[in-house]
Design a protein around this motif. Sequence first.
Motif, PDB file in Angstrom:
ATOM      1  N   GLU A   1      -4.648   2.805  -2.169  1.00 11.73           N
ATOM      2  CA  GLU A   1      -3.840   2.500  -3.445  1.00 11.73           C
ATOM      3  C   GLU A   1      -2.756   1.482  -3.214  1.00 11.73           C
ATOM      4  O   GLU A   1      -1.881   1.636  -1.974  1.00 11.73           O
ATOM      5  CB  GLU A   1      -3.260   4.009  -4.064  1.00 11.73           C
TER       6      GLU A   1
ATOM      7  N   VAL B   1     -10.621   4.706  -0.189  1.00  6.81           N
ATOM      8  CA  VAL B   1     -10.115   4.214  -1.296  1.00  6.81           C
ATOM      9  C   VAL B   1      -8.495   3.967  -0.531  1.00  6.81           C
ATOM     10  O   VAL B   1      -8.024   4.849  -0.139  1.00  6.81           O
ATOM     11  CB  VAL B   1      -9.968   4.940  -2.461  1.00  6.81           C
TER      12      VAL B   1
ATOM     13  N   PHE C   1      -8.153   1.351 -11.398  1.00  6.17           N
ATOM     14  CA  PHE C   1      -6.521   1.518 -11.599  1.00  6.17           C
ATOM     15  C   PHE C   1      -6.129   2.849 -12.208  1.00  6.17           C
ATOM     16  O   PHE C   1      -7.022   3.276 -13.076  1.00  6.17           O
ATOM     17  CB  PHE C   1      -5.955   0.311 -12.147  1.00  6.17           C
TER      18      PHE C   1
ATOM     19  N   ILE D   1     -13.096   7.062  -6.276  1.00  6.00           N
ATOM     20  CA  ILE D   1     -12.016   6.744  -7.096  1.00  6.00           C
ATOM     21  C   ILE D   1     -12.021   7.742  -8.186  1.00  6.00           C
ATOM     22  O   ILE D   1     -11.190   7.854  -9.224  1.00  6.00           O
ATOM     23  CB  ILE D   1     -12.312   5.235  -7.782  1.00  6.00           C
TER      24      ILE D   1
ATOM     25  N   VAL E   1     -10.585  -4.782  -5.815  1.00  5.93           N
ATOM     26  CA  VAL E   1     -10.155  -3.871  -6.850  1.00  5.93           C
ATOM     27  C   VAL E   1     -11.070  -3.307  -7.782  1.00  5.93           C
ATOM     28  O   VAL E   1     -11.939  -3.839  -8.131  1.00  5.93           O
ATOM     29  CB  VAL E   1      -8.980  -4.652  -7.964  1.00  5.93           C
TER      30      VAL E   1
ATOM     31  N   VAL F   1       0.834  -0.563  -5.163  1.00  6.08           N
ATOM     32  CA  VAL F   1       1.576  -0.950  -6.292  1.00  6.08           C
ATOM     33  C   VAL F   1       2.039  -2.308  -6.113  1.00  6.08           C
ATOM     34  O   VAL F   1       2.330  -2.992  -5.236  1.00  6.08           O
ATOM     35  CB  VAL F   1       2.707   0.148  -6.378  1.00  6.08           C
TER      36      VAL F   1
ATOM     37  N   ARG G   1      -0.732   1.868 -10.394  1.00  5.91           N
ATOM     38  CA  ARG G   1      -1.661   1.585  -9.124  1.00  5.91           C
ATOM     39  C   ARG G   1      -2.904   0.977  -9.285  1.00  5.91           C
ATOM     40  O   ARG G   1      -3.668   1.349 -10.239  1.00  5.91           O
ATOM     41  CB  ARG G   1      -1.674   3.171  -8.527  1.00  5.91           C
ATOM     42  N   LEU G   2      -3.255   0.266  -8.203  1.00  7.75           N
ATOM     43  CA  LEU G   2      -4.404  -0.430  -8.016  1.00  7.75           C
ATOM     44  C   LEU G   2      -5.380   0.468  -7.014  1.00  7.75           C
ATOM     45  O   LEU G   2      -4.535   0.976  -5.950  1.00  7.75           O
ATOM     46  CB  LEU G   2      -4.330  -1.794  -7.700  1.00  7.75           C
ATOM     47  N   PHE G   3      -6.541   0.652  -7.313  1.00  9.32           N
ATOM     48  CA  PHE G   3      -7.325   1.427  -6.269  1.00  9.32           C
ATOM     49  C   PHE G   3      -8.331   0.281  -5.846  1.00  9.32           C
ATOM     50  O   PHE G   3      -8.914  -0.535  -6.276  1.00  9.32           O
ATOM     51  CB  PHE G   3      -8.229   2.399  -6.950  1.00  9.32           C
TER      52      PHE G   3
ATOM     53  N   LEU H   1       0.922  -1.366  -0.004  1.00  3.72           N
ATOM     54  CA  LEU H   1      -0.022  -0.119  -0.047  1.00  3.72           C
ATOM     55  C   LEU H   1       0.810   1.099  -0.149  1.00  3.72           C
ATOM     56  O   LEU H   1       1.816   1.167   0.852  1.00  3.72           O
ATOM     57  CB  LEU H   1      -0.932   0.088   1.172  1.00  3.72           C
ATOM     58  N   THR H   2       0.624   2.340  -0.755  1.00  2.00           N
ATOM     59  CA  THR H   2       1.087   3.672  -0.806  1.00  2.00           C
ATOM     60  C   THR H   2       0.449   4.698  -0.535  1.00  2.00           C
ATOM     61  O   THR H   2       0.793   5.983  -0.061  1.00  2.00           O
ATOM     62  CB  THR H   2       1.631   3.754  -2.213  1.00  2.00           C
ATOM     63  N   ARG H   3      -1.008   4.556  -0.233  1.00  2.00           N
ATOM     64  CA  ARG H   3      -1.759   5.815   0.051  1.00  2.00           C
ATOM     65  C   ARG H   3      -3.040   5.253   0.551  1.00  2.00           C
ATOM     66  O   ARG H   3      -3.576   4.242   0.019  1.00  2.00           O
ATOM     67  CB  ARG H   3      -1.809   6.465  -1.295  1.00  2.00           C
TER      68      ARG H   3
END
Length: 488
Positions: free
Chosen positions: A56, A54, A94, A317, A91, A58, A98-100, A47-49
């Motif tokens: 995010e 939501v 995207f 999103i 999911v 990678v 990045r995937l949401f 996870l990055t965010r």
Amino acid sequence: MTDAATASRADDHEVAPVAHAQHWRHALNAAQADIAGLDSKRSCGRLTRAAGLVLEAVGLRLPVGSDCLIELPAGQFSASPGAARTAEAEVVGFGADRLFLMPQSDVVGLLPGARVYPLEPSPQPQGASAPREPGSKRLPVGEGMLGRVVDAAGRPLDGLGPIRAAQEVTLSGEQINPLMRAPIETVLDTGVRAINGMLTVGRGQRMGLFAGSGVGKSVLLGMMARYTSADVIVVGLIGERGREVKEFIEHILGAEGRARSVVVAAPADCSPLLRMQGAAYSTRLAEYFRDQGKHVLLIMDSLTRYAMAQREIALAIGEPPATKGYPPSVFAKLPTLVERTGNGPEGGGSITAFYTVLTEGDDQQDPIADSARAILDGHIVLSRSLAEAGHYPAIDVEASISRAMTALISPEQFASVRRFKQLMSRYQRNRDLISVGAYVPGNDPELDLAIRFHPRMEAFLQQDIHERAGYDDAIGQLHSLFDRSEHG
């Protein structure tokens, strides 16, 4: 003991360890072969965010709609300190690499960089023709679902043990060629006199119940669930208050209705993903029973909450709002869900669907109400003024319509319905004059007739919750009402 017997026993002692060793050697070889066949690598992202609803991630390449597991830290947020925790997510979109993701449960304690894994598919059932894809969602269906209450993921909520289902299926059903659908030509007896007589519904029709809050739509749904002539009833309680779920099942649906029903509950405190999944699961259950040749009644309360769940996801999103805060995807999802119901091919089963539509502020031009009215086969409007006057069910027959009705009823019934509406409309237009005594009897013979028999027409439209009014009885009362009104 002879020397021969002693030698034989010695030989047996030597053979036993050898056989035992061979047995374990075969078992070990089989286990090694199984281990060698396993994929030792498991893809993992991070996870990055996390912003709002939501997340995010990678490092993963997954299709929209796939399920994932997010690692949560063990410790003070865990019910069992030291135990690993995970949260399921889906999911929903995207962007570039990045995937949401949107979680389906609480993610308290989530840390930056948490690992994300694709959800491993459940074991392959015997006889399956194709392997399951990772992340593919399959939920239980079958005769064992009857009489049960489950959540949007197919887990039992009634404390009656595990579901004994015949099979598991994906949430997406097969699209039926519109030219292959059987026409709506059989009357469906709902047990409600006002609907049977004035708004006759056909088997395989899709109807909307349009109402504001607190005007009795849940009670009307319960009456139809108990009294409608159907083999199976599927009830989807989507986005409603948790208190209303138990109340609907125990007091409104009742033991008689529950015995032939499947209830899918996704109350308001569920994530928007589960609310949408609950509506799709209810529809999929109805499709399963229809494919078995059964006549199904699908009751969904409410279609508006389904649209609101899609709005939450779409806005989260980044989809722009278009009509009063609703993104375009909402108006694309509604017909996709509704068109899955209806009649199947000739000679097969059917799904007659009733969707409640919540009109905010009793506004019939609400975007969702307006869109639903266009894609359904008719609408039943519940009036707040009638409910406040103690008129139940509070059906406004002037504002309601069944689009399949003319192909189902006889010319005699059509004439009686038209006469009923003419007199009712004439009375309503002059109601203020009548109430203040400004109208002089004898000036308008039609209005005189409407005034004279208005109490009888109102009594015809009213019905106690524990009373069942069959179709033939309703038509007989309608004809006798006008026999008396024209000659009495």
